[in-house]
Design a protein around this motif. Structure first.
Motif, PDB file in Angstrom:
ATOM      1  N   LEU A   2      -3.047  -8.883 -22.511  1.00  0.00           N
ATOM      2  CA  LEU A   2      -3.915  -7.921 -21.829  1.00  0.00           C
ATOM      3  C   LEU A   2      -3.758  -8.058 -20.301  1.00  0.00           C
ATOM      4  O   LEU A   2      -3.648  -7.067 -19.572  1.00  0.00           O
ATOM      5  N   GLU A   3      -3.701  -9.318 -19.889  1.00  0.00           N
ATOM      6  CA  GLU A   3      -3.576  -9.604 -18.441  1.00  0.00           C
ATOM      7  C   GLU A   3      -2.274  -9.012 -17.886  1.00  0.00           C
ATOM      8  O   GLU A   3      -2.251  -8.405 -16.810  1.00  0.00           O
ATOM      9  N   LEU A   4      -1.230  -9.171 -18.680  1.00  0.00           N
ATOM     10  CA  LEU A   4       0.086  -8.659 -18.264  1.00  0.00           C
ATOM     11  C   LEU A   4       0.052  -7.132 -18.161  1.00  0.00           C
ATOM     12  O   LEU A   4       0.551  -6.542 -17.194  1.00  0.00           O
ATOM     13  N   THR A   5      -0.578  -6.505 -19.149  1.00  0.00           N
ATOM     14  CA  THR A   5      -0.680  -5.040 -19.140  1.00  0.00           C
ATOM     15  C   THR A   5      -1.433  -4.584 -17.906  1.00  0.00           C
ATOM     16  O   THR A   5      -1.021  -3.649 -17.204  1.00  0.00           O
ATOM     17  N   GLU A   6      -2.545  -5.290 -17.607  1.00  0.00           N
ATOM     18  CA  GLU A   6      -3.363  -4.938 -16.428  1.00  0.00           C
ATOM     19  C   GLU A   6      -2.526  -5.058 -15.161  1.00  0.00           C
ATOM     20  O   GLU A   6      -2.575  -4.214 -14.274  1.00  0.00           O
ATOM     21  N   THR A   7      -1.750  -6.149 -15.086  1.00  0.00           N
ATOM     22  CA  THR A   7      -0.930  -6.380 -13.893  1.00  0.00           C
ATOM     23  C   THR A   7       0.111  -5.268 -13.746  1.00  0.00           C
ATOM     24  O   THR A   7       0.288  -4.706 -12.668  1.00  0.00           O
ATOM     25  N   PHE A   8       0.789  -4.940 -14.846  1.00  0.00           N
ATOM     26  CA  PHE A   8       1.796  -3.866 -14.789  1.00  0.00           C
ATOM     27  C   PHE A   8       1.142  -2.564 -14.354  1.00  0.00           C
ATOM     28  O   PHE A   8       1.672  -1.823 -13.528  1.00  0.00           O
ATOM     29  N   LYS A   9      -0.040  -2.302 -14.929  1.00  0.00           N
ATOM     30  CA  LYS A   9      -0.760  -1.067 -14.611  1.00  0.00           C
ATOM     31  C   LYS A   9      -1.087  -1.034 -13.116  1.00  0.00           C
ATOM     32  O   LYS A   9      -0.843  -0.049 -12.428  1.00  0.00           O
ATOM     33  N   ALA A  10      -1.594  -2.188 -12.629  1.00  0.00           N
ATOM     34  CA  ALA A  10      -2.019  -2.262 -11.220  1.00  0.00           C
ATOM     35  C   ALA A  10      -0.826  -2.074 -10.293  1.00  0.00           C
ATOM     36  O   ALA A  10      -0.919  -1.409  -9.264  1.00  0.00           O
ATOM     37  N   LEU A  11       0.308  -2.620 -10.697  1.00  0.00           N
ATOM     38  CA  LEU A  11       1.480  -2.530  -9.820  1.00  0.00           C
ATOM     39  C   LEU A  11       2.225  -1.206  -9.985  1.00  0.00           C
ATOM     40  O   LEU A  11       3.220  -0.965  -9.307  1.00  0.00           O
ATOM     41  N   GLY A  12       1.715  -0.366 -10.865  1.00  0.00           N
ATOM     42  CA  GLY A  12       2.314   0.956 -11.045  1.00  0.00           C
ATOM     43  C   GLY A  12       2.023   1.883  -9.878  1.00  0.00           C
ATOM     44  O   GLY A  12       2.554   2.971  -9.801  1.00  0.00           O
ATOM     45  N   LEU A  17       2.021  -1.629  -4.292  1.00  0.00           N
ATOM     46  CA  LEU A  17       3.238  -2.457  -4.213  1.00  0.00           C
ATOM     47  C   LEU A  17       3.630  -2.725  -2.756  1.00  0.00           C
ATOM     48  O   LEU A  17       4.028  -3.828  -2.395  1.00  0.00           O
ATOM     49  N   ARG A  18       3.472  -1.658  -1.923  1.00  0.00           N
ATOM     50  CA  ARG A  18       3.809  -1.831  -0.495  1.00  0.00           C
ATOM     51  C   ARG A  18       2.893  -2.883   0.137  1.00  0.00           C
ATOM     52  O   ARG A  18       3.329  -3.741   0.909  1.00  0.00           O
ATOM     53  N   ILE A  19       1.604  -2.797  -0.223  1.00  0.00           N
ATOM     54  CA  ILE A  19       0.634  -3.750   0.341  1.00  0.00           C
ATOM     55  C   ILE A  19       0.966  -5.170  -0.120  1.00  0.00           C
ATOM     56  O   ILE A  19       0.963  -6.114   0.675  1.00  0.00           O
ATOM     57  N   LEU A  20       1.314  -5.282  -1.402  1.00  0.00           N
ATOM     58  CA  LEU A  20       1.632  -6.602  -1.953  1.00  0.00           C
ATOM     59  C   LEU A  20       2.833  -7.213  -1.213  1.00  0.00           C
ATOM     60  O   LEU A  20       2.846  -8.381  -0.848  1.00  0.00           O
ATOM     61  N   ARG A  21       3.819  -6.359  -0.961  1.00  0.00           N
ATOM     62  CA  ARG A  21       5.001  -6.861  -0.251  1.00  0.00           C
ATOM     63  C   ARG A  21       4.622  -7.299   1.183  1.00  0.00           C
ATOM     64  O   ARG A  21       5.055  -8.343   1.649  1.00  0.00           O
ATOM     65  N   LEU A  22       3.783  -6.496   1.844  1.00  0.00           N
ATOM     66  CA  LEU A  22       3.424  -6.829   3.239  1.00  0.00           C
ATOM     67  C   LEU A  22       2.651  -8.143   3.321  1.00  0.00           C
ATOM     68  O   LEU A  22       2.964  -8.999   4.154  1.00  0.00           O
ATOM     69  N   VAL A  23       1.640  -8.313   2.462  1.00  0.00           N
ATOM     70  CA  VAL A  23       0.863  -9.570   2.544  1.00  0.00           C
ATOM     71  C   VAL A  23       1.691 -10.746   2.030  1.00  0.00           C
ATOM     72  O   VAL A  23       1.332 -11.895   2.262  1.00  0.00           O
ATOM     73  N   GLY A  24       2.802 -10.428   1.324  1.00  0.00           N
ATOM     74  CA  GLY A  24       3.728 -11.486   0.916  1.00  0.00           C
ATOM     75  C   GLY A  24       4.557 -11.959   2.099  1.00  0.00           C
ATOM     76  O   GLY A  24       5.081 -13.070   2.119  1.00  0.00           O
ATOM     77  N   LEU A  51      -5.900  -6.164  -6.206  1.00  0.00           N
ATOM     78  CA  LEU A  51      -4.884  -7.220  -6.200  1.00  0.00           C
ATOM     79  C   LEU A  51      -5.535  -8.608  -6.210  1.00  0.00           C
ATOM     80  O   LEU A  51      -5.020  -9.546  -6.812  1.00  0.00           O
ATOM     81  N   LYS A  52      -6.689  -8.687  -5.552  1.00  0.00           N
ATOM     82  CA  LYS A  52      -7.411  -9.972  -5.523  1.00  0.00           C
ATOM     83  C   LYS A  52      -7.964 -10.293  -6.913  1.00  0.00           C
ATOM     84  O   LYS A  52      -7.875 -11.426  -7.390  1.00  0.00           O
ATOM     85  N   ALA A  53      -8.504  -9.267  -7.582  1.00  0.00           N
ATOM     86  CA  ALA A  53      -9.080  -9.470  -8.922  1.00  0.00           C
ATOM     87  C   ALA A  53      -8.001  -9.954  -9.895  1.00  0.00           C
ATOM     88  O   ALA A  53      -8.277 -10.732 -10.801  1.00  0.00           O
ATOM     89  N   LEU A  54      -6.761  -9.536  -9.668  1.00  0.00           N
ATOM     90  CA  LEU A  54      -5.662  -9.970 -10.553  1.00  0.00           C
ATOM     91  C   LEU A  54      -5.067 -11.314 -10.102  1.00  0.00           C
ATOM     92  O   LEU A  54      -4.059 -11.758 -10.649  1.00  0.00           O
ATOM     93  N   GLU A  55      -5.697 -11.882  -9.075  1.00  0.00           N
ATOM     94  CA  GLU A  55      -5.267 -13.183  -8.512  1.00  0.00           C
ATOM     95  C   GLU A  55      -3.817 -13.147  -8.042  1.00  0.00           C
ATOM     96  O   GLU A  55      -3.077 -14.122  -8.156  1.00  0.00           O
ATOM     97  N   LEU A  56      -3.454 -11.974  -7.511  1.00  0.00           N
ATOM     98  CA  LEU A  56      -2.119 -11.873  -6.915  1.00  0.00           C
ATOM     99  C   LEU A  56      -2.173 -12.194  -5.423  1.00  0.00           C
ATOM    100  O   LEU A  56      -1.193 -12.644  -4.836  1.00  0.00           O
ATOM    101  N   LEU A  70      -0.333 -13.628  -0.017  1.00  0.00           N
ATOM    102  CA  LEU A  70       0.141 -13.711  -1.403  1.00  0.00           C
ATOM    103  C   LEU A  70      -0.305 -15.034  -2.022  1.00  0.00           C
ATOM    104  O   LEU A  70      -0.221 -16.085  -1.396  1.00  0.00           O
ATOM    105  N   MET A  71      -0.777 -14.952  -3.283  1.00  0.00           N
ATOM    106  CA  MET A  71      -1.277 -16.153  -3.930  1.00  0.00           C
ATOM    107  C   MET A  71      -0.241 -16.716  -4.911  1.00  0.00           C
ATOM    108  O   MET A  71      -0.277 -17.869  -5.286  1.00  0.00           O
TER     109      MET A  71
END
Ligand SMILES: C[S@@+](CC[C@H](N)C(=O)[O-])C[C@H]1O[C@@H](n2cnc3c(N)ncnc32)[C@H](O)[C@@H]1O
Length: 318
Positions: A2-12, A17-24, A51-56, A70-71
């Motif tokens: 379920l967690e994986l599905t949520e993560t894929f959904k969130a990163l869709g 994705l741009r934000i995730l890359r920038l804070v990375g 992204l925080k809720a998914l602990e990314l 990035l976590m």
């Protein structure tokens, strides 16, 4: 799963994705992310919360701002996904804008240090701290053109500024006049024998003048003589050095002093607890300065009264 599905959904979501890359790439606050991705703050906040809720990503408070970074690291099972986001083509030019933003941050820091840090405000700090002093009678030994004299006169009750060079004294007088300072007496005299009353001064300062006089112990003795009990002497001098040229060009008689030797000379002049403050070396100068302060002892306390003995004249008990 379920967690994986949520993560894929969130990163869709491409903006997420741009934000995730920038804070990375760098720790960023919300306004910075907004300026980089160019979408409304409410939308950026929503993406960051997700992204925080998914602990990314993690959130940290610093200096009134919340920063995101990035976590997930390379050991995490989700890392290949993050790697894909990091390596995706930068169609919006996010990374170039991030480089500019980081450069601006760096420039602001440097500029701030240049303009506002204490180095730029030493004079203000000196005046503020000096304003806390009681009104003092000060003697400036070897005042030269009066650079230090006028600073002392801003807070002292009175400054006696002494030098044996009449041309330097003229310049010092002119500067004091220009600044409207009326609490300075200029005196042309030899520091080894001064026509001044003993025990009438609160502070004697010798700023780089002692190395000009061969008989430095006589100068220290004169300084100590002028002080009231409890009065202070402050000596700014140079550490020993090998710059021989200062003898002929500047008239130095000593190539600096060992602080311990000068401390002993101050003790010999009758000053208590000469205390050393060493300055860091200024890389641009072959000279290194230090400060010594000493105090003229207060009058010795009266000896304790002798124990009472029965007076021979006292009437005897019957
Ligand atoms: C390097 S200057 C210091 C100027 C000032 N105290 C300062 O820190 O900016 C040394 C001064 O001491 C003076 N001086 C040297 N020997 C002296 C003496 N025996 N009696 C009076 N002044 C003396 C020199 O004329 C010179 O102006």
């Amino acid at each position: 799963m379920l967690e994986l599905t949520e993560t894929f959904k969130a990163l869709g979501d491409p903006t997420r994705l741009r934000i995730l890359r920038l804070v990375g790439e760098a720790r960023l606050n919300v306004s910075e992310v907004v300026s980089l991705v160019g979408v409304a703050q409410s939308s950026v906040s929503h993406h960051l919360t997700k992204l925080k809720a998914l602990e990314l990503i993690r959130e940290e408070r610093q200096g009134g701002f919340t920063y995101y970074s990035l976590m997930v690291d390379e050991k995490a099972p989700l890392w290949p996904l993050i790697r894909l986001a990091k390596d995706a083509p930068d169609e919006h030019g996010d990374l170039a804008r991030l480089t500019e933003l980081l450069q601006r941050r760096e420039d602001a820091l440097t500029l701030n240090e240049k303009l506002l840090e204490p180095g730029q405000s030493w004079r203000l700090w000196a005046s503020a701290l000096a304003s806390l002093l009681p009104p003092l009678d000060v003697v400036d030994f070897g005042c030269g053109t009066g650079v230090l004299t006028v600073e002392l006169a801003r807070w002292a009750r009175h400054v006696t500024a002494i030098d044996h060079n009449p041309a330097a004294l003229d310049k010092a007088r002119a500067e004091a006049g220009r600044l409207g300072l009326r609490n300075i007496t200029f005196l042309e005299a030899d520091l080894k024998a001064l026509p001044l009353e003993s025990g009438a001064q609160d502070l004697v300062v010798l700023s780089q003048s002692l190395h000009h006089v061969g008989a430095s112990d006589r100068v220290l003795a004169e300084g100590a003589r002028l002080l009231r009990p409890g009065g202070r002497m402050v000596v700014l001098e140079l550490m020993p050095h090998d710059e021989q040229w200062v003898r002929s060009r500047l008239g130095h008689q000593h190539l600096g002093f060992e602080p311990a030797a000068l401390q002993n000379a101050m003790r010999a002049a009758g000053l208590e607890t000469p205390t050393l403050v060493a300055a860091p070396r200024d890389a641009a100068s072959p000279f290194k300065a230090f400060l010594l302060t000493g105090t003229r002892p207060l009058a010795p306390a009266l000896p304790p009264p002798a124990p009472l003995r029965p007076s021979p004249l006292a009437p005897r008990a019957p």
